[in-house]
Design an enzyme around this catalytic site. Sequence first.
Site, PDB file in Angstrom:
ATOM      1  N   VAL A   1       0.835  -1.203   0.000  1.00 21.51           N
ATOM      2  CA  VAL A   1       0.000   0.000   0.000  1.00 21.51           C
ATOM      3  C   VAL A   1       0.870   1.252   0.000  1.00 21.51           C
ATOM      4  O   VAL A   1       0.564   2.234  -0.681  1.00 21.51           O
ATOM      5  CB  VAL A   1      -0.963  -0.010   1.195  1.00 21.51           C
ATOM      6  CG1 VAL A   1      -1.816   1.260   1.201  1.00 21.51           C
ATOM      7  CG2 VAL A   1      -1.868  -1.231   1.165  1.00 21.51           C
ATOM      8  N   ASP A   2       1.962   1.224   0.739  1.00 22.06           N
ATOM      9  CA  ASP A   2       2.898   2.351   0.714  1.00 22.06           C
ATOM     10  C   ASP A   2       3.452   2.569  -0.690  1.00 22.06           C
ATOM     11  O   ASP A   2       3.593   3.703  -1.151  1.00 22.06           O
ATOM     12  CB  ASP A   2       4.062   2.102   1.685  1.00 22.06           C
ATOM     13  CG  ASP A   2       3.744   2.536   3.102  1.00 22.06           C
ATOM     14  OD1 ASP A   2       2.941   3.475   3.274  1.00 22.06           O
ATOM     15  OD2 ASP A   2       4.294   1.940   4.038  1.00 22.06           O
ATOM     16  N   VAL A   3       3.787   1.485  -1.370  1.00 25.27           N
ATOM     17  CA  VAL A   3       4.319   1.605  -2.727  1.00 25.27           C
ATOM     18  C   VAL A   3       3.254   2.170  -3.665  1.00 25.27           C
ATOM     19  O   VAL A   3       3.534   3.045  -4.498  1.00 25.27           O
ATOM     20  CB  VAL A   3       4.841   0.248  -3.227  1.00 25.27           C
ATOM     21  CG1 VAL A   3       5.249   0.334  -4.696  1.00 25.27           C
ATOM     22  CG2 VAL A   3       6.027  -0.215  -2.388  1.00 25.27           C
TER      23      VAL A   3
END
Length: 386
Positions: free
Chosen positions: A174-176
């Site tokens: 999700v961060d990516v």
Amino acid sequence: MSSPVRGPLSGVLVADFSRILAGPYATMMLADLGADVIKVEGPTGDDTRTWTPPVRQVAGTGVATYYLSLNRNKRSVLLDLREEADAKLGRELARRADVFVENFKTGGLARFGLDYQTVRAANPNVIYTSISGFGAGAGAHVPGYDLMVQAISGFMSLTGSPDGPPTRAGISVVDVLAGNNAAIGILAALRHRDATGEGQRIEVNLLSSALAGMVNQSSAYAAGGVVPYRMGNEHPSVYPYEPFRTADQEMIIAVANDGQFRNLCRVLGVPELADDPRFLRNGDRTVHRTELRPLLARRLRTRTSGEWFELLVAAGVPSGPINTLDGGFAMAQRFELDPIVGVGDGERAVPTTRNPIRLSATPVTYRNPPPLLDEHGPDIRAWLSR
């Protein structure tokens, strides 16, 4: 301040007040494309500097490989924003920047005069990018970490075995996603500014990135009212599209259309399956997967995954062995993708994963290794003081 860089974003100054993953990933993408990224760190530095193991020895110091993965091509300056002199330098950097990136808690930069309204008043053309967990509204007070959002978004409910617990992805996916979304938004805003001279604010949050990133699964709910469930390695709408055991290990068969299925059956030596009414069309195969699976599995066990890979790919059937990460890098090298590039020289040299974007006229550059904490601080502070 720095030597000219030939790249599509050369001349773009990025004030990077972000930390951990989503923000630094976005700004590294910009830096790879030629932007001058100044990474502003507090006295203890980016949290990922301490996220170990593993570590790599760089200039005699053990450095977290997590930090190294996100911060090449940047310069570091230590600014303790609690000190007015440093906060003043931070505001001056924001005034000069083309792009400002932050992932503080919503409103957290206002006390330093680095909130959007204050920065915009001093720098009307700035592209101000905020990355949060749950937006600036009712979820503004909730801290955002990838694992939390994988859970809250429903992502984990789709990951893992049907009879097992919800499972996180093996990376901070999700961060990516959010970092990529931020980078795309910044590029769009730069294009708009080139055309109109106007800056703007960009807001990206992890929850929206997760929901959008689940694409067909999210659409199943939004457009079809269906709540998807864990299917392990199976696909809800395509078959065969899962691992199969071969003579030596498991491999993936990913048949997405009827022509590929016909080729699969031919290579496996069971061409009659392609004409079986139960398996004639993708929808038929999906409905009758429990009948088709053992028929394919029996044939696939007669050769190794390496042997099947060569035969199936030659026939246009998507497939591949389930590798560990070293095998993934080896496969990329086999396909002449050169997945590892060196950044820096001598004792500062760091092997790093190649940027996946290839541009023919303005290629990605690998100019500088991830900076030591405050490595460029004296020069940057002197420049901001002029």
